[in-house]
Design an enzyme around this catalytic site. Structure first.
Site, PDB file in Angstrom:
ATOM      1  N   CYS A   2      -3.407  49.255  13.991  1.00  0.00           N
ATOM      2  CA  CYS A   2      -4.687  49.951  13.922  1.00  0.00           C
ATOM      3  C   CYS A   2      -4.557  51.359  14.496  1.00  0.00           C
ATOM      4  O   CYS A   2      -3.637  51.666  15.245  1.00  0.00           O
ATOM      5  CB  CYS A   2      -5.747  49.170  14.681  1.00  0.00           C
ATOM      6  SG  CYS A   2      -5.880  47.442  14.165  1.00  0.00           S
ATOM      7  N   ARG A  27      -2.762  54.022   9.461  1.00  0.00           N
ATOM      8  CA  ARG A  27      -2.388  52.897  10.307  1.00  0.00           C
ATOM      9  C   ARG A  27      -3.207  51.645  10.022  1.00  0.00           C
ATOM     10  O   ARG A  27      -2.919  50.571  10.575  1.00  0.00           O
ATOM     11  CB  ARG A  27      -2.547  53.286  11.787  1.00  0.00           C
ATOM     12  CG  ARG A  27      -1.677  54.437  12.221  1.00  0.00           C
ATOM     13  CD  ARG A  27      -1.869  54.731  13.699  1.00  0.00           C
ATOM     14  NE  ARG A  27      -1.278  53.694  14.519  1.00  0.00           N
ATOM     15  CZ  ARG A  27      -0.030  53.712  14.988  1.00  0.00           C
ATOM     16  NH1 ARG A  27       0.754  54.727  14.707  1.00  0.00           N
ATOM     17  NH2 ARG A  27       0.424  52.734  15.737  1.00  0.00           N
ATOM     18  N   TRP A  75      -6.498  47.471  10.765  1.00  0.00           N
ATOM     19  CA  TRP A  75      -5.706  46.601   9.897  1.00  0.00           C
ATOM     20  C   TRP A  75      -5.956  45.187  10.401  1.00  0.00           C
ATOM     21  O   TRP A  75      -5.619  44.861  11.534  1.00  0.00           O
ATOM     22  CB  TRP A  75      -4.222  46.953   9.977  1.00  0.00           C
ATOM     23  CG  TRP A  75      -3.374  46.250   8.969  1.00  0.00           C
ATOM     24  CD1 TRP A  75      -3.118  46.635   7.686  1.00  0.00           C
ATOM     25  CD2 TRP A  75      -2.642  45.029   9.164  1.00  0.00           C
ATOM     26  NE1 TRP A  75      -2.288  45.736   7.073  1.00  0.00           N
ATOM     27  CE2 TRP A  75      -1.977  44.739   7.952  1.00  0.00           C
ATOM     28  CE3 TRP A  75      -2.495  44.152  10.234  1.00  0.00           C
ATOM     29  CZ2 TRP A  75      -1.174  43.616   7.796  1.00  0.00           C
ATOM     30  CZ3 TRP A  75      -1.703  43.033  10.078  1.00  0.00           C
ATOM     31  CH2 TRP A  75      -1.050  42.774   8.872  1.00  0.00           C
ATOM     32  N   ASN A 101      -5.830  47.410  19.488  1.00  0.00           N
ATOM     33  CA  ASN A 101      -4.713  47.247  18.554  1.00  0.00           C
ATOM     34  C   ASN A 101      -3.805  46.173  19.121  1.00  0.00           C
ATOM     35  O   ASN A 101      -3.455  46.212  20.302  1.00  0.00           O
ATOM     36  CB  ASN A 101      -3.937  48.559  18.404  1.00  0.00           C
ATOM     37  CG  ASN A 101      -2.751  48.441  17.469  1.00  0.00           C
ATOM     38  OD1 ASN A 101      -2.691  47.542  16.646  1.00  0.00           O
ATOM     39  ND2 ASN A 101      -1.797  49.361  17.596  1.00  0.00           N
ATOM     40  N   GLY A 102      -3.411  45.202  18.305  1.00  0.00           N
ATOM     41  CA  GLY A 102      -2.518  44.152  18.767  1.00  0.00           C
ATOM     42  C   GLY A 102      -3.143  42.775  18.625  1.00  0.00           C
ATOM     43  O   GLY A 102      -4.117  42.584  17.897  1.00  0.00           O
ATOM     44  N   GLU A 484      15.875  49.532  -1.826  1.00  0.00           N
ATOM     45  CA  GLU A 484      14.839  50.474  -1.435  1.00  0.00           C
ATOM     46  C   GLU A 484      13.978  50.875  -2.637  1.00  0.00           C
ATOM     47  O   GLU A 484      12.750  50.991  -2.529  1.00  0.00           O
ATOM     48  CB  GLU A 484      15.466  51.711  -0.788  1.00  0.00           C
ATOM     49  CG  GLU A 484      14.501  52.818  -0.415  1.00  0.00           C
ATOM     50  CD  GLU A 484      13.464  52.424   0.620  1.00  0.00           C
ATOM     51  OE1 GLU A 484      12.512  53.199   0.821  1.00  0.00           O
ATOM     52  OE2 GLU A 484      13.573  51.333   1.229  1.00  0.00           O
ATOM     53  N   LYS A 488       9.888  50.246  -2.863  1.00  0.00           N
ATOM     54  CA  LYS A 488       8.901  51.287  -3.130  1.00  0.00           C
ATOM     55  C   LYS A 488       7.973  50.878  -4.276  1.00  0.00           C
ATOM     56  O   LYS A 488       6.766  51.123  -4.234  1.00  0.00           O
ATOM     57  CB  LYS A 488       9.600  52.610  -3.467  1.00  0.00           C
ATOM     58  CG  LYS A 488      10.197  53.306  -2.279  1.00  0.00           C
ATOM     59  CD  LYS A 488       9.112  53.819  -1.342  1.00  0.00           C
ATOM     60  CE  LYS A 488       9.635  54.044   0.055  1.00  0.00           C
ATOM     61  NZ  LYS A 488       9.832  52.818   0.831  1.00  0.00           N
ATOM     62  N   GLU A 491       5.550  48.177  -3.026  1.00  0.00           N
ATOM     63  CA  GLU A 491       4.549  48.733  -2.122  1.00  0.00           C
ATOM     64  C   GLU A 491       3.468  49.505  -2.864  1.00  0.00           C
ATOM     65  O   GLU A 491       2.282  49.399  -2.538  1.00  0.00           O
ATOM     66  CB  GLU A 491       5.215  49.692  -1.121  1.00  0.00           C
ATOM     67  CG  GLU A 491       6.088  49.024  -0.077  1.00  0.00           C
ATOM     68  CD  GLU A 491       6.779  50.033   0.806  1.00  0.00           C
ATOM     69  OE1 GLU A 491       6.783  49.833   2.030  1.00  0.00           O
ATOM     70  OE2 GLU A 491       7.312  51.037   0.286  1.00  0.00           O
ATOM     71  N   HIS A 507      25.690  35.572 -11.385  1.00  0.00           N
ATOM     72  CA  HIS A 507      25.486  34.390 -10.545  1.00  0.00           C
ATOM     73  C   HIS A 507      24.013  33.971 -10.495  1.00  0.00           C
ATOM     74  O   HIS A 507      23.610  33.260  -9.577  1.00  0.00           O
ATOM     75  CB  HIS A 507      26.012  34.652  -9.135  1.00  0.00           C
ATOM     76  CG  HIS A 507      27.486  34.888  -9.093  1.00  0.00           C
ATOM     77  ND1 HIS A 507      28.406  33.869  -9.096  1.00  0.00           N
ATOM     78  CD2 HIS A 507      28.196  36.054  -9.081  1.00  0.00           C
ATOM     79  CE1 HIS A 507      29.622  34.376  -9.067  1.00  0.00           C
ATOM     80  NE2 HIS A 507      29.526  35.706  -9.052  1.00  0.00           N
ATOM     81  N   LYS A 610       1.014  51.675   8.187  1.00  0.00           N
ATOM     82  CA  LYS A 610       2.207  52.481   8.410  1.00  0.00           C
ATOM     83  C   LYS A 610       3.125  51.899   9.478  1.00  0.00           C
ATOM     84  O   LYS A 610       4.323  51.812   9.303  1.00  0.00           O
ATOM     85  CB  LYS A 610       1.791  53.904   8.802  1.00  0.00           C
ATOM     86  CG  LYS A 610       2.950  54.864   9.003  1.00  0.00           C
ATOM     87  CD  LYS A 610       3.682  55.105   7.701  1.00  0.00           C
ATOM     88  CE  LYS A 610       4.843  56.065   7.851  1.00  0.00           C
ATOM     89  NZ  LYS A 610       5.633  56.152   6.616  1.00  0.00           N
TER      90      LYS A 610
END
Length: 615
Positions: A2, A27, A75, A101-102, A484, A488, A491, A507, A610
């Site tokens: 947050c 955030r 968040w 936050n947490g 990566e 992206k 996301e 395989h 983030k």
């Protein structure tokens, strides 16, 4: 994850807090709220959804003008993203406001105790219990800072708390345990925030808060104590970027701006790394050369994009130092009983320096006697402070949730750490290190060249906006690049995207290949490792024979791939180990453009934040 802002001073607290929340919305953007002390009371507003919803609420129902206030962008963890669960949370009397936050792990037991004593809690959150506990303690102490210290001693978990009380209208109190909180010090005003971006428009003077500390902000100063009430030592620092660095600068999205900033960010991360004697140096090193020479294993811990940087670093570390290197997801690291000791070097990679999984992995490593080296973008954050050595990337603020310039600068930092180890251990001669550093210094210009040729990539992305799946293949350092690229796309575009080692194709993954399926292939240079190159060309032929639409990223002059590429993306010729610095850029542009074509929010993708500051 947050975003938190607190302010006391002569300005309108609401204006300062709302501007800070705009800078911190990356955030968390499930809900937002503010509280202001004014006219002997406390006024609050909060709304589910993005910050714009709160802004509309404040137009319809303005808050009174005050000079002390707090704000929060959330968040969601405990309780869904609703108006009732949005912060700030108030006590029953409406005299205390708390943002958090947490995660407070023992909140259920505390809530039960409060309800037995007659408190009525209105939300599903763990945060609300703190407001009610503060009320009880304040009634006995009449001191908000002391009340916060008493409450924090009862809490279990990871948390940042910021509170105001109507009976102390010129005070903001914050507390920190395992979650980010930084102080900004201005002229006759002070700030609290999850990130310096929240107050950078007002001051660049900041103070680090340590573990288990409470801070009391007044217009004329800042007081920091431990949870036990004893005065605490703090460290001041100067933020080396200004407010303009956190603005979009004419770009539609922060992500586009941050992609464009990569040449400068790469150059800045390299700046000043060679001393007058021609030797590499890090930012802070509290590990002796003799200890580094005794290292018999390197373990890299990281999450998400930083984990992919670590996978690439493994190739460089083992090649340049001949030390075995493991790369671990920080979230899994301490739960599998890793084998560590005094001769192990753990490298922790985190853009924010507050990634909770990585922080917990770091602490576990230190408990086992290992030394820890941090690679981080945020001065004053927890991970660098708790490490034995630090190399700061100099990417500047990265606001978009999907990491771009932080990734490239983490790669540069990883290469520098590998060379530094080679220098200390004598596995690389000085002229060899200088040659690699010269190659790295040219990369900034090569990234610029790549960015100048991206319009065909954007057009390709737009043409694939209706696809459901894109696969990515790579070999050697191209494999983490493929991972990566897939991340992206997940996301940003919310589509199925997977990265595979090309050698694993037969395989299992080849079963996924079907007519017109887009497959991105990152091709290694044909110069140094021709066998690997030849094998991946065979992979391209295999998937094309089964109807795949091949999108090939290959260096200039590589003609062997031309007959098998439906779409060819050229990148500059670079040394093999450094190729990810240029090969990643088209994948960033591709994901951003495809997400835009699908109508998605690029800077704030759904369900993500983030900085992940909870486990």
């Amino acid at each position: 994850m947050c975003g938190i802002v607190g302010y006391v001073g002569s300005q309108s607290a609401l204006d300062v807090v709302m501007a800070g929340l705009k800078r911190l919305e990356y955030r968390g953007y499930d809900s937002a709220g503010v509280a202001v002390l004014a006219d002997g009371g406390l006024a609050a507003a909060k709304r589910a959804g993005k910050l714009v919803n709160l802004e509309k609420e404040l137009v319809d129902r303005p808050l009174p003008t005050g000079h002390t206030g707090v704000g929060h962008t959330r968040w969601a963890t405990h309780g869904g993203p609703t108006d009732a669960n949005a912060h700030p949370h108030l006590d029953n009397a409406g005299r205390v406001a708390v943002v958090h936050n947490g995660i407070i792990e023992n909140f259920a037991a505390l809530r039960g105790e409060l309800e037995e004593r007659g408190h009525a809690l209105a939300s599903e959150t763990d945060t609300e219990v703190v407001a009610h506990l503060l009320t009880e303690e304040f009634s006995a102490t009449a001191d908000l800072a002391e009340a916060m210290r008493l409450v924090c001693r009862r809490l279990e978990g990871a948390f940042t708390l910021v509170a105001v009380h109507a009976d102390e209208p010129d005070v903001v109190v914050g507390a920190r345990r395992n979650s980010p909180l930084v102080v900004g010090v201005g002229e006759g005003e002070a700030f609290l925030a999850s990130d310096v971006a929240a107050f950078i428009a007002h001051t660049r003077s900041a103070i680090e808060l340590g573990q288990d500390q409470v801070v009391e902000l007044r217009r004329d100063g800042v007081t920091v104590t431990g949870f036990d009430g004893r005065p605490a030592d703090v460290r001041s620092f100067h933020v080396d970027w200004d407010a303009s660095a956190a603005e979009k600068g004419g770009y539609d999205y922060f992500m586009l701006k941050e992609i464009a900033e990569q040449p400068k960010a790469v150059a800045d991360t390299l700046l000043g790394r060679i001393d007058a004697a021609g030797s590499l140096r890090l930012d802070e090193v509290r590990i002796s050369a003799s200890e580094l020479r005794e290292v018999d294993k390197v373990v890299i811990v990281a999450c998400g994009t930083a984990f992919h940087a670590g996978l690439i670093a493994k190739y460089a570390i083992e090649h340049w130092t001949r030390i075995p290197c493991e790369v671990e997801l920080a979230s899994e690291f301490r739960y599998r009983d890793p084998i560590l000791g005094p001769r192990s070097l753990v490298i922790a990679i985190s853009q924010s320096g507050e990634t909770m999984d990585t922080l917990m992995a770091l602490r576990h490593a230190r408990e086992q006697g290992s030394k820890v080296l941090a690679i981080c973008n945020t001065n004053g954050s927890t991970i660098p402070r708790e490490s034995d050595a630090v190399l700061y990337t100099h990417a500047g603020p990265e606001v978009a949730v999907a990491s771009t310039k932080a990734f490239l600068t983490q790669l540069v930092a990883c290469y520098l750490v590998a060379l530094y180890l080679g220098q200390v251990r004598g596995t690389k001669w000085g002229d060899e290190i200088s040659a690699v550093v010269r190659d790295l210094s040219h990369i900034s210009g090569e990234v610029e060249r790549v960015l100048e040729t991206m319009e065909p990539v954007r057009a390709l992305a737009r043409s694939l906006a209706d696809k459901d799946t894109v696969l990515f293949l790579g070999r050697h350092v191209g494999y983490p690049v493929a991972l990566e690229g897939a991340l992206k796309l997940k996301e940003l575009a919310y589509m199925h995207a997977e990265g595979f080692a090309a050698g694993e194709l037969k395989h299992g993954p080849i079963a996924l290949i079907e007519e017109d399926l887009p497959v991105v292939v990152v091709v290694p240079s044909p110069r140094g490792r021709s066998v690997i190159h030849d094998k991946i060309v065979s992979n391209i032929q295999e998937i094309r024979a089964r109807g795949a639409r091949t999108i090939v990223i290959a260096e200039e002059g590589d003609e062997a791939v031309v007959p098998y590429a439906d779409h060819l993306i050229r990148i500059p010729v670079t040394p093999t180990l450094l190729q990810p610095l240029v090969a990643t850029v088209p994948l960033q542009v591709f994901a951003c453009e495809l997400a835009t074509a699908r109508g998605n929010e690029v800077d704030q993708p759904r369900n993500l934040a983030k900085s992940v500051t909870v486990e």
